[in-house]
Design a protein around this motif. Structure first.
Motif, PDB file in Angstrom:
ATOM      1  N   PHE A  18     -15.497   7.053  16.230  1.00  0.00           N
ATOM      2  CA  PHE A  18     -15.622   8.521  16.233  1.00  0.00           C
ATOM      3  C   PHE A  18     -17.077   8.969  16.144  1.00  0.00           C
ATOM      4  CE2 PHE A  18     -11.024   8.750  14.823  1.00  0.00           C
ATOM      5  CZ  PHE A  18     -10.589   9.456  15.934  1.00  0.00           C
ATOM      6  N   ASP A  36      -2.116  11.474  19.432  1.00  0.00           N
ATOM      7  CA  ASP A  36      -3.093  11.380  18.345  1.00  0.00           C
ATOM      8  C   ASP A  36      -3.705   9.988  18.355  1.00  0.00           C
ATOM      9  OD1 ASP A  36      -2.825  13.935  17.150  1.00  0.00           O
ATOM     10  OD2 ASP A  36      -0.962  13.304  16.167  1.00  0.00           O
ATOM     11  N   ARG A  40      -8.227   2.404  12.750  1.00  0.00           N
ATOM     12  CA  ARG A  40      -8.162   1.487  11.612  1.00  0.00           C
ATOM     13  C   ARG A  40      -9.156   0.373  11.894  1.00  0.00           C
ATOM     14  NH1 ARG A  40      -6.195   5.374  10.118  1.00  0.00           N
ATOM     15  NH2 ARG A  40      -4.218   5.746   9.040  1.00  0.00           N
ATOM     16  N   TYR A  45     -15.267  -7.294   9.403  1.00  0.00           N
ATOM     17  CA  TYR A  45     -14.053  -8.100   9.217  1.00  0.00           C
ATOM     18  C   TYR A  45     -13.840  -9.061  10.387  1.00  0.00           C
ATOM     19  CZ  TYR A  45     -12.002  -5.678   5.134  1.00  0.00           C
ATOM     20  OH  TYR A  45     -11.742  -5.190   3.875  1.00  0.00           O
ATOM     21  N   GLU A  56      -0.034  -3.674   4.319  1.00  0.00           N
ATOM     22  CA  GLU A  56      -0.252  -2.288   3.921  1.00  0.00           C
ATOM     23  C   GLU A  56      -0.414  -1.383   5.141  1.00  0.00           C
ATOM     24  OE1 GLU A  56      -3.100   0.021   0.767  1.00  0.00           O
ATOM     25  OE2 GLU A  56      -2.737  -2.127   0.471  1.00  0.00           O
ATOM     26  N   LEU A  57      -1.125  -1.869   6.146  1.00  0.00           N
ATOM     27  CA  LEU A  57      -1.342  -1.041   7.341  1.00  0.00           C
ATOM     28  C   LEU A  57      -0.085  -0.914   8.191  1.00  0.00           C
ATOM     29  CD1 LEU A  57      -4.843  -2.041   8.780  1.00  0.00           C
ATOM     30  CD2 LEU A  57      -4.213   0.039   7.555  1.00  0.00           C
TER      31      LEU A  57
ATOM     32  N   MET B   1      -0.362   2.615   6.171  1.00  0.00           N
ATOM     33  CA  MET B   1      -0.960   3.545   7.125  1.00  0.00           C
ATOM     34  C   MET B   1      -1.388   4.847   6.451  1.00  0.00           C
ATOM     35  SD  MET B   1      -0.876   2.313  10.218  1.00  0.00           S
ATOM     36  CE  MET B   1      -1.071   3.832  11.152  1.00  0.00           C
ATOM     37  N   ARG B   3      -3.030   7.677   4.402  1.00  0.00           N
ATOM     38  CA  ARG B   3      -4.284   8.088   3.786  1.00  0.00           C
ATOM     39  C   ARG B   3      -4.304   9.598   3.935  1.00  0.00           C
ATOM     40  NH1 ARG B   3      -8.879   5.922   7.962  1.00  0.00           N
ATOM     41  NH2 ARG B   3      -7.916   3.912   7.589  1.00  0.00           N
ATOM     42  N   ARG B   5      -4.640  13.228   5.215  1.00  0.00           N
ATOM     43  CA  ARG B   5      -4.706  13.741   6.590  1.00  0.00           C
ATOM     44  C   ARG B   5      -5.293  15.135   6.593  1.00  0.00           C
ATOM     45  NH1 ARG B   5       0.460  11.919   6.442  1.00  0.00           N
ATOM     46  NH2 ARG B   5       0.727   9.906   7.450  1.00  0.00           N
ATOM     47  N   ALA B  28     -14.073  13.233  11.562  1.00  0.00           N
ATOM     48  CA  ALA B  28     -13.420  11.919  11.481  1.00  0.00           C
ATOM     49  C   ALA B  28     -14.439  10.838  11.105  1.00  0.00           C
ATOM     50  CB  ALA B  28     -12.737  11.583  12.804  1.00  0.00           C
ATOM     51  N   SER B  32     -14.583   8.577   7.705  1.00  0.00           N
ATOM     52  CA  SER B  32     -14.166   7.278   8.252  1.00  0.00           C
ATOM     53  C   SER B  32     -13.617   6.371   7.147  1.00  0.00           C
ATOM     54  CB  SER B  32     -15.406   6.635   8.901  1.00  0.00           C
ATOM     55  OG  SER B  32     -15.155   5.310   9.262  1.00  0.00           O
ATOM     56  N   ARG B  33     -12.452   5.769   7.403  1.00  0.00           N
ATOM     57  CA  ARG B  33     -11.766   4.880   6.461  1.00  0.00           C
ATOM     58  C   ARG B  33     -11.291   5.611   5.201  1.00  0.00           C
ATOM     59  NH1 ARG B  33     -14.654  -0.892   5.934  1.00  0.00           N
ATOM     60  NH2 ARG B  33     -12.913  -1.091   4.477  1.00  0.00           N
ATOM     61  N   ASP B  36      -7.576  10.741   7.971  1.00  0.00           N
ATOM     62  CA  ASP B  36      -7.332  10.911   9.407  1.00  0.00           C
ATOM     63  C   ASP B  36      -7.501  12.381   9.765  1.00  0.00           C
ATOM     64  OD1 ASP B  36      -6.684   8.265  10.151  1.00  0.00           O
ATOM     65  OD2 ASP B  36      -4.669   8.497   9.327  1.00  0.00           O
ATOM     66  N   LEU B  38      -6.324  15.192  12.418  1.00  0.00           N
ATOM     67  CA  LEU B  38      -5.369  15.541  13.477  1.00  0.00           C
ATOM     68  C   LEU B  38      -5.733  16.906  14.035  1.00  0.00           C
ATOM     69  CD1 LEU B  38      -2.030  14.489  11.734  1.00  0.00           C
ATOM     70  CD2 LEU B  38      -3.394  13.186  13.369  1.00  0.00           C
ATOM     71  N   MET B  64       5.678  14.464   6.812  1.00  0.00           N
ATOM     72  CA  MET B  64       4.244  14.210   6.900  1.00  0.00           C
ATOM     73  C   MET B  64       3.492  15.083   5.908  1.00  0.00           C
ATOM     74  SD  MET B  64       1.570  14.319  10.062  1.00  0.00           S
ATOM     75  CE  MET B  64       2.393  12.948  10.790  1.00  0.00           C
ATOM     76  N   ILE B  66       0.023  16.717   4.458  1.00  0.00           N
ATOM     77  CA  ILE B  66      -1.314  17.104   4.913  1.00  0.00           C
ATOM     78  C   ILE B  66      -2.133  17.461   3.673  1.00  0.00           C
ATOM     79  CG2 ILE B  66      -2.628  18.840   6.217  1.00  0.00           C
ATOM     80  CD1 ILE B  66      -1.123  17.011   8.079  1.00  0.00           C
ATOM     81  N   ASP B 220     -10.511   2.631   2.231  1.00  0.00           N
ATOM     82  CA  ASP B 220      -9.114   2.183   2.217  1.00  0.00           C
ATOM     83  C   ASP B 220      -8.979   0.707   1.851  1.00  0.00           C
ATOM     84  OD1 ASP B 220     -10.356   1.468   4.563  1.00  0.00           O
ATOM     85  OD2 ASP B 220      -8.676   1.966   5.867  1.00  0.00           O
ATOM     86  N   PHE B 221     -10.011  -0.088   2.174  1.00  0.00           N
ATOM     87  CA  PHE B 221      -9.991  -1.512   1.831  1.00  0.00           C
ATOM     88  C   PHE B 221     -11.424  -1.921   1.486  1.00  0.00           C
ATOM     89  CE2 PHE B 221      -6.213  -1.215   4.617  1.00  0.00           C
ATOM     90  CZ  PHE B 221      -5.272  -1.770   3.755  1.00  0.00           C
ATOM     91  N   PRO B 222     -11.601  -3.092   0.863  1.00  0.00           N
ATOM     92  CA  PRO B 222     -12.964  -3.466   0.436  1.00  0.00           C
ATOM     93  C   PRO B 222     -13.962  -3.502   1.592  1.00  0.00           C
ATOM     94  CG  PRO B 222     -11.323  -5.011  -0.441  1.00  0.00           C
ATOM     95  CD  PRO B 222     -10.595  -4.096   0.491  1.00  0.00           C
ATOM     96  N   PHE B 236      -8.877  -8.744  -2.276  1.00  0.00           N
ATOM     97  CA  PHE B 236      -7.662  -7.973  -2.000  1.00  0.00           C
ATOM     98  C   PHE B 236      -6.675  -8.053  -3.156  1.00  0.00           C
ATOM     99  CE2 PHE B 236      -9.643  -9.149   1.967  1.00  0.00           C
ATOM    100  CZ  PHE B 236      -9.719  -7.938   2.611  1.00  0.00           C
TER     101      PHE B 236
END
Lengths: 240, 240
Positions: A18, A36, A40, A45, A56-57, B1, B3, B5, B28, B32-33, B36, B38, B64, B66, B220-222, B236
């Protein structure tokens, strides 16, 4: 809220999708009001580490449906053993097996999903050396070579063919253009805006070949020119 | 998935948010990470037509969630009655009432959502005349004026204050900069890349003031640098 969702799973090249001129943003624009785009992407990585994210994803009983997904790893797996990015290195056999696991989990979690494999981009070794110098961390030998990354790219293609998945051979595609080293890569590895445009174009091509043509997908709601100012409800098929 | 929005609801300026240099893509990237983005943007739509979308876009029992949403209309509602874009014109009282309905439905559908109202941008009337000429549809009087759009902008602010919602006064903000007419607007109405940057900056500011600071939200992850190459599972929190 529901419309087709495209999921881009990968490393830094996906994570940065992005950014200005990025391929994820361009894809969202191409499919504006039609799909949309969810990114991810996980910088640095390799596929070994990506496996830790899958449950998780992409949980097996996800309520979220995904229409199409790209899997775009290999640039880090192909770091050379014995050089400065050794901790990211993943042997080729394991790379293949990890990719297969990712594909499998996506298929289980998102029945009917279109999965597109993308090979890593080529490596401009001079660009890597220059980049290391620019970071005041000069290296004598590049931590990735184009030849070795090519082996990982080939493996992506072998797997795609075996699993009957569409793929993008970004490694070869970029090298078709003279001066690809600087034209398409900004640090020998990550795409420039022009490199992002190549990637975007390839994804649109492969999606279109798989019947996800933006110009054939319906707009989510009527174009404003179809709305009668004196009776707008008609355009929305609402009886009042 | 899952996070947070962010949902961007509005007219063409929202619809075009993923174009090169667009504010949605920039948002976005900022998150980032972490979140999301929309886009639900509908070129040419005014608030009257937007009402027809609410039940489908924001169904009351949506699964959903938001976290934050922008509502960004008014540029079309403020088209002048009796001029070339008359069919988009919505009287000011109805504009306010329509906006209220949109806010209400979002609150019902997305409990706890942060709603941010955005005023229309200012109008560069010369830019509108030039644009019409460039389309071979010359007009003598602009179909929108800056003064009239300012009335709609003020109404957005009145409503935001009454409903205790944060807002972005884009109409005033852009006019603070000398040369805003060409610097921020490409056709007298739609933002240039620099105009998009103003919008992006304002959204980030307002989200941050509402405790959605990107730098305080978790990845969202390390980060890959936290992964031990010899024992990646540790990062993790997986016991093997």
């Amino acid at each position: 809220m529901s419309r087709p969702r495209f999921l881009l799973f990968g490393d830094s090249i996906t994570e940065q999708g992005f950014r200005n001129g990025g391929w994820a943003a361009a894809l969202a624009e191409t499919y504006s009001r039609k799909a949309d785009v969810l990114v991810r992407g996980y910088g640095g990585y390799n596929t070994r580490w990506a496996l830790f994210l899958l449950d998780e994803l992409f949980p097996p009983n996800s309520s979220m449906q995904i229409t199409a997904a790209t899997i775009f790893f290999g640039a880090n797996d192909a770091a050379l053993s014995g050089r400065t990015s050794e901790r990211q290195y993943v042997p080729i056999e394991e790379f293949r097996s990890n990719l297969e696991k990712i594909v499998h989990q996506m298929k289980v979690s998102f029945p009917g999903v279109l999965i597109v494999l993308i090979t890593p981009p080529p490596i401009d070794e001079d660009g890597r050396l220059e980049f290391a110098r620019s970071q005041n961390k000069p290296i004598e030998l590049p931590e990735r070579t184009n030849e070795n990354t090519g082996i990982y790219a080939k493996e992506v293609i072998y797997l795609a063919k075996e699993l009957h998945l569409p793929y993008i051979d970004l490694w070869s595609k970029m090298q078709e253009t003279e001066g690809w080293q600087k034209k398409f890569l900004r640090d020998g590895l990550h795409p420039t805006q022009e490199g992002n445009a190549v990637l975007h174009e390839e994804v649109v091509r492969v999606f279109s070949e798989a019947n996800l043509r933006a110009d054939e997908m319906p707009l989510d709601f009527p174009h404003h020119s179809k709305i009668d100012g004196n009776a707008p409800e008609k355009a929305f098929h609402i009886v009042i």
